[in-house]
Design a protein around this motif. Structure first.
Motif, PDB file in Angstrom:
ATOM      1  N   HIS A 137      -8.606   0.756   1.351  1.00 50.10           N
ATOM      2  CA  HIS A 137      -7.337   0.435   2.036  1.00 50.10           C
ATOM      3  C   HIS A 137      -6.417   1.656   2.082  1.00 50.10           C
ATOM      4  O   HIS A 137      -5.639   1.822   3.013  1.00 50.10           O
ATOM      5  N   TYR A 138      -6.502   2.487   1.037  1.00 46.79           N
ATOM      6  CA  TYR A 138      -5.648   3.669   0.944  1.00 46.79           C
ATOM      7  C   TYR A 138      -6.240   4.828   1.738  1.00 46.79           C
ATOM      8  O   TYR A 138      -5.531   5.536   2.447  1.00 46.79           O
TER       9      TYR A 138
ATOM     10  N   ASN B 146       0.852  -1.189   0.000  1.00 46.08           N
ATOM     11  CA  ASN B 146       0.000   0.000   0.000  1.00 46.08           C
ATOM     12  C   ASN B 146       0.893   1.246   0.000  1.00 46.08           C
ATOM     13  O   ASN B 146       1.576   1.527   0.990  1.00 46.08           O
TER      14      ASN B 146
END
Length: 474
Positions: free
Chosen positions: A427-428, A108
């Protein structure tokens, strides 16, 4: 003599870096038989007196005491760095050159750039400053990282920004390994495009390398050796094999690929380390090959990729080496510069090669290459007299060419396929400081870059107009 510092970030960056330091030590050992600390060694290594407490003073003259790499090793997982510290290179690094964590960045970019960047900022700056203080004349930072993961892309580009803030006068060369289309990291298009924006804005030169190209090169070499097509003239080379470190059986699948990238860096820096009749400094590469600040992506090709057993090199083979450097088989990125537009080209030759050989081959190849109308003589050449270990001569070609555009277009397509579905975005966005605007800015930056290449491509084949001159009265 100038010094350079290598900053290796993430798993890929540290594995490539490990191969680089191994090959650099072999190269210097082959030349430096008496074990004297000389200017060539000082470009990448310090000579430290380890007998005194603490870090110990540097010794500038005389015998080699303890060589320490001018390097900073950063990874948010300990595995690869620990492996290096337990391997044959353990004495080249010490704890003051390492920054590690245990949890990793989870593929990520935001975790690497925003989270770990903030967390480790002071520590990174402190270690970079200490490394720089040991240099008399710091000329260049080399960053080695990959684009597809989290630490390499996120923290790697964070370090790049730090270097611009802290050392604005020092050149920043970035070796970026791009993921292939069949990459097993589902979020690699996000990570790569977010990292691209940073590279566009903060790097002086980027050497993009594609995993696919490295894989193809290694396969071709193994086929040649196994098929016996070239008889006994081909043997394993330091370029693709880690001969001598441990038993060959323990060679890891990526070692051969990493060795090719390490050799690229060795050849790139050879003129800064060794004598030659036509020395080319690293700052000259940036000054001569980058006419527009954002178009600083250089396609590299390396030749020869295998060792030829005979040492007497006929002229024909030398000419073949130049032809090979312009063929797709020897490029570290899948592109086609011959049918695209050159902004500039550099040839870095090592070994017993004359300036006349260089000129002859440039004249021979010139008609088949398309240069921009305003830089028809855009060649930069370097001759270093010390060849790589196991070779009589070698050539690294660096082309600033619009042929990198398809790689960036494909990256954009892969990004858009994910982004349209908003796949994995959460997720980011759950990372502090990361907003959706970061994605739109990154894709807009990449689109602008592609457009700049498009505008240049549109001029290809147009009339070549020489600028008018002042009329001189007779």
């Amino acid at each position: 003599m100038t010094q350079s510092v290598v900053v290796q970030v993430g798993q890929c960056g540290n594995q490539v870096g490990c191969r680089f330091w191994d090959l650099a030590l072999r190269e210097h050992a082959a030349v430096n038989k008496k074990g004297i600390y000389d200017e060539a060694l000082s470009s990448f290594f310090r000579n430290v007196d380890t007998r005194s407490a603490g870090d110990g003073p540097d010794i500038y003259k005389g015998k080699i005491c303890s060589l320490k790499a001018r390097a900073l090793l950063i990874d948010m997982e300990e595995g690869v760095v620990n492996e290096i510290l337990q391997g044959p290179l353990r004495d080249v690094f010490d704890s003051k050159q390492l920054i590690t964590d245990v949890s990793g960045s989870g593929n990520n970019w935001a975790v690497g750039h925003k989270l770990y960047g903030c967390q480790y900022r002071e520590n990174i700056v402190d270690k970079l400053r200490k490394t720089a203080e040991h240099c008399d004349c710091l000329q260049c930072f080399f960053i080695i990282h990959s684009m597809g993961g989290g630490t390499g892309s996120g923290l790697g580009t964070f370090v790049l920004n730090l270097l611009e803030d802290e050392f604005p006068e020092v050149y920043r060369f970035v070796t970026s390994v791009y993921p292939s289309g069949e990459d097993d990291v589902i979020t690699s298009p996000y990570n790569s495009v977010l990292a691209m924006k940073e590279l566009n804005e903060h790097a002086d030169c980027v050497l993009p390398i594609e995993n696919e190209s490295l894989f193809d090169i290694v396969n071709k070499i193994h086929q040649m050796i196994n098929s016996g097509k070239l008889g006994s003239t081909v043997k394993q080379s330091l370029v693709t094999s880690s001969v001598g470190t441990t038993k060959t059986a323990q060679e890891k699948p990526f070692d051969a690929m990493n060795n090719i990238v390490a050799n690229l860096l060795l050849n790139l820096t050879s003129s800064a380390r060794f004598e030659g009749s036509l020395n080319m400094d690293l700052n000259e590469i940036s000054m001569n090959l980058v006419p527009f600040p954002r178009l600083h992506y250089l396609v590299s090709s390396l030749t020869p990729l295998y060792t030829l057993a005979d040492v007497n090199v006929p002229t024909r083979r030398l000419d073949q080496m130049f032809s090979d450097a312009f063929s797709r088989d020897h490029q570290l990125i899948q592109a086609d510069p011959k049918h695209s537009l050159y902004l500039a080209c550099a040839l870095l030759v090592r070994g017993n090669v004359q300036v006349s050989d260089l000129r002859r081959n440039i004249e021979r190849l010139k008609p088949s290459l398309h240069f921009v109308s305003w830089n028809q003589e855009g060649w930069k050449t370097g001759l270093c007299s010390v060849p790589p270990v196991g070779h009589s001569h070698s050539l690294l070609a660096l082309a600033n060419n619009t042929c990198v555009k398809p790689t960036f277009m494909e990256l954009k397509d892969r990004f858009m396929r994910l982004y349209k579905k908003k796949a994995h975005l959460h997720h980011y966005l759950q990372v502090d400081g990361m907003e959706q605007g970061c994605f739109s800015e990154a894709i807009s930056s990449l689109s602008d870059l592609i457009e700049e290449y498009n505008e240049l491509d549109a001029t290809k084949g147009g009339p070549r107009t020489d600028p008018s001159r002042l009329k001189i009265a007779v």
